[in-house]
Design a protein around this motif. Structure first.
Motif, PDB file in Angstrom:
ATOM      1  N   GLY A 193       0.793  -1.224   0.000  1.00  0.00           N
ATOM      2  CA  GLY A 193       0.000   0.000   0.000  1.00  0.00           C
ATOM      3  C   GLY A 193       0.822   1.269   0.000  1.00  0.00           C
ATOM      4  N   TYR A 194       0.128   2.396  -0.172  1.00  0.00           N
ATOM      5  CA  TYR A 194       0.775   3.710  -0.163  1.00  0.00           C
ATOM      6  C   TYR A 194       0.997   4.159   1.275  1.00  0.00           C
ATOM      7  N   ALA A 195       2.089   4.848   1.496  1.00  0.00           N
ATOM      8  CA  ALA A 195       2.362   5.436   2.811  1.00  0.00           C
ATOM      9  C   ALA A 195       3.347   6.585   2.631  1.00  0.00           C
ATOM     10  N   ASN A 196       3.432   7.456   3.649  1.00  0.00           N
ATOM     11  CA  ASN A 196       4.455   8.494   3.597  1.00  0.00           C
ATOM     12  C   ASN A 196       5.819   7.814   3.724  1.00  0.00           C
ATOM     13  N   GLY A 197       6.897   8.576   3.603  1.00  0.00           N
ATOM     14  CA  GLY A 197       8.243   8.014   3.585  1.00  0.00           C
ATOM     15  C   GLY A 197       8.581   7.160   4.797  1.00  0.00           C
ATOM     16  N   ASN A 198       8.315   7.663   6.007  1.00  0.00           N
ATOM     17  CA  ASN A 198       8.634   6.907   7.228  1.00  0.00           C
ATOM     18  C   ASN A 198       7.828   5.621   7.336  1.00  0.00           C
ATOM     19  N   GLN A 199       6.529   5.693   7.058  1.00  0.00           N
ATOM     20  CA  GLN A 199       5.680   4.507   7.126  1.00  0.00           C
ATOM     21  C   GLN A 199       6.084   3.484   6.062  1.00  0.00           C
ATOM     22  N   PHE A 200       6.446   3.988   4.882  1.00  0.00           N
ATOM     23  CA  PHE A 200       6.834   3.108   3.787  1.00  0.00           C
ATOM     24  C   PHE A 200       8.099   2.336   4.158  1.00  0.00           C
ATOM     25  N   LEU A 201       9.071   3.042   4.739  1.00  0.00           N
ATOM     26  CA  LEU A 201      10.311   2.399   5.190  1.00  0.00           C
ATOM     27  C   LEU A 201       9.991   1.315   6.227  1.00  0.00           C
ATOM     28  N   SER A 202       9.117   1.625   7.155  1.00  0.00           N
ATOM     29  CA  SER A 202       8.718   0.665   8.177  1.00  0.00           C
ATOM     30  C   SER A 202       8.061  -0.560   7.542  1.00  0.00           C
ATOM     31  N   ARG A 203       7.198  -0.365   6.562  1.00  0.00           N
ATOM     32  CA  ARG A 203       6.534  -1.487   5.893  1.00  0.00           C
ATOM     33  C   ARG A 203       7.537  -2.346   5.119  1.00  0.00           C
ATOM     34  N   LEU A 204       8.483  -1.703   4.447  1.00  0.00           N
ATOM     35  CA  LEU A 204       9.502  -2.471   3.724  1.00  0.00           C
ATOM     36  C   LEU A 204      10.221  -3.415   4.680  1.00  0.00           C
ATOM     37  N   ASN A 205      10.565  -2.916   5.844  1.00  0.00           N
ATOM     38  CA  ASN A 205      11.282  -3.732   6.829  1.00  0.00           C
ATOM     39  C   ASN A 205      10.384  -4.752   7.525  1.00  0.00           C
ATOM     40  N   ASN A 206       9.153  -4.387   7.838  1.00  0.00           N
ATOM     41  CA  ASN A 206       8.276  -5.266   8.607  1.00  0.00           C
ATOM     42  C   ASN A 206       7.532  -6.312   7.787  1.00  0.00           C
ATOM     43  N   PHE A 207       7.481  -6.128   6.468  1.00  0.00           N
ATOM     44  CA  PHE A 207       6.751  -7.077   5.636  1.00  0.00           C
ATOM     45  C   PHE A 207       7.678  -7.996   4.849  1.00  0.00           C
ATOM     46  N   ASP A 208       8.916  -8.100   5.306  1.00  0.00           N
ATOM     47  CA  ASP A 208       9.857  -9.068   4.736  1.00  0.00           C
ATOM     48  C   ASP A 208      10.079  -8.871   3.229  1.00  0.00           C
ATOM     49  N   ILE A 209      10.128  -7.642   2.797  1.00  0.00           N
ATOM     50  CA  ILE A 209      10.410  -7.332   1.389  1.00  0.00           C
ATOM     51  C   ILE A 209      11.915  -7.474   1.172  1.00  0.00           C
ATOM     52  N   SER A 210      12.311  -8.120   0.084  1.00  0.00           N
ATOM     53  CA  SER A 210      13.739  -8.276  -0.211  1.00  0.00           C
ATOM     54  C   SER A 210      14.223  -7.108  -1.065  1.00  0.00           C
ATOM     55  N   LYS A 211      15.541  -6.926  -1.085  1.00  0.00           N
ATOM     56  CA  LYS A 211      16.133  -5.863  -1.927  1.00  0.00           C
ATOM     57  C   LYS A 211      15.794  -6.121  -3.391  1.00  0.00           C
ATOM     58  N   GLU A 212      15.793  -7.398  -3.781  1.00  0.00           N
ATOM     59  CA  GLU A 212      15.476  -7.747  -5.173  1.00  0.00           C
ATOM     60  C   GLU A 212      14.042  -7.362  -5.528  1.00  0.00           C
ATOM     61  N   GLU A 213      13.101  -7.661  -4.628  1.00  0.00           N
ATOM     62  CA  GLU A 213      11.702  -7.303  -4.869  1.00  0.00           C
ATOM     63  C   GLU A 213      11.549  -5.792  -5.011  1.00  0.00           C
ATOM     64  N   LEU A 214      12.196  -5.046  -4.112  1.00  0.00           N
ATOM     65  CA  LEU A 214      12.104  -3.587  -4.165  1.00  0.00           C
ATOM     66  C   LEU A 214      12.716  -3.055  -5.441  1.00  0.00           C
ATOM     67  N   THR A 215      13.879  -3.550  -5.801  1.00  0.00           N
ATOM     68  CA  THR A 215      14.564  -3.090  -7.015  1.00  0.00           C
ATOM     69  C   THR A 215      13.697  -3.313  -8.247  1.00  0.00           C
ATOM     70  N   LYS A 216      13.106  -4.505  -8.350  1.00  0.00           N
ATOM     71  CA  LYS A 216      12.235  -4.829  -9.482  1.00  0.00           C
ATOM     72  C   LYS A 216      11.038  -3.877  -9.549  1.00  0.00           C
ATOM     73  N   ALA A 217      10.402  -3.650  -8.397  1.00  0.00           N
ATOM     74  CA  ALA A 217       9.223  -2.781  -8.349  1.00  0.00           C
ATOM     75  C   ALA A 217       9.592  -1.338  -8.688  1.00  0.00           C
ATOM     76  N   VAL A 218      10.724  -0.856  -8.191  1.00  0.00           N
ATOM     77  CA  VAL A 218      11.160   0.519  -8.479  1.00  0.00           C
ATOM     78  C   VAL A 218      11.511   0.655  -9.954  1.00  0.00           C
ATOM     79  N   ASP A 219      12.193  -0.336 -10.518  1.00  0.00           N
ATOM     80  CA  ASP A 219      12.517  -0.307 -11.956  1.00  0.00           C
ATOM     81  C   ASP A 219      11.251  -0.213 -12.794  1.00  0.00           C
ATOM     82  N   LYS A 220      10.255  -0.995 -12.436  1.00  0.00           N
ATOM     83  CA  LYS A 220       8.970  -0.971 -13.151  1.00  0.00           C
ATOM     84  C   LYS A 220       8.295   0.397 -12.994  1.00  0.00           C
TER      85      LYS A 220
END
Length: 180
Positions: free
Chosen positions: A148-175
């Motif tokens: 989901g959408y969140a402000n910067g701080n909440q988004f960072l917290s979700r990335l860490n708390n929802f077990d997102i990998s660097k690869e998943e994030l990189t792929k999503a950001v590239d897209k």
């Protein structure tokens, strides 16, 4: 059919989820979450697992936090505000069936132990903050990752708390960078 029980805010949300997928659904009735509803959710979590799927607004997040505080190990499904808005009203009930299905399939479970894979520097590197398109990029990436959408701080917290990998994030950001 979704294995877990889906927890939503109200009757219209129940109808929207049932139009999208075959699932057992519990409506909490907004902020009026009483002990009976919490017990029902706890039992569902014990037997089948639970996916919390509240509206992408302040009230939805507050309800999500109330449930998460009382029922551990639940999964979280989210839609973006853009996907849930109709005539100025924001809610799960306004989302298209395919958006609801995608959100439920991407439901993530919060980790119990504190995890810090991502830092504020990563947020800047991926242009999820401190960039003129950061908000649109977080919205797109949040939809891709199912957090989901969140402000910067909440988004960072979700990335860490929802077990997102660097690869998943990189792929999503590239897209996101190709589409924004």
């Amino acid at each position: 059919m979704i294995k877990e029980v889906v927890v939503v805010e109200g009757r219209d949300d129940v109808s929207a989820v049932k139009r999208a997928v075959e699932a057992e659904v519990i409506a909490v009735g907004g902020f009026g979450i009483n002990s009976k509803v919490i017990e029902k959710i706890k039992e569902a979590q014990k037997r089948k697992g639970v996916i919390i799927f509240t509206d992408p607004d302040f009230a939805g997040e507050k309800i999500r936090k109330i449930i998460t505080k009382r029922v551990s190990g639940v999964k979280h499904a989210r839609i973006s505000q853009k996907d849930g808005i109709k005539d100025g009203d924001i809610g799960v009930e306004n989302a298209a069936p395919e958006v609801i299905l995608k959100a439920l399939l991407k439901a993530k479970c919060e980790l119990q132990e504190k995890r810090e894979v991502f830092t504020i520097e990563d947020m800047m590197f991926f242009k999820l903050i401190a960039d003129e398109k950061a908000r649109a990029r977080r919205d797109f990436v949040g939809r891709e990752l199912g957090i989901g959408y969140a402000n910067g701080n909440q988004f960072l917290s979700r990335l860490n708390n929802f077990d997102i990998s660097k690869e998943e994030l990189t792929k999503a950001v590239d897209k996101a960078n190709k589409e924004i």
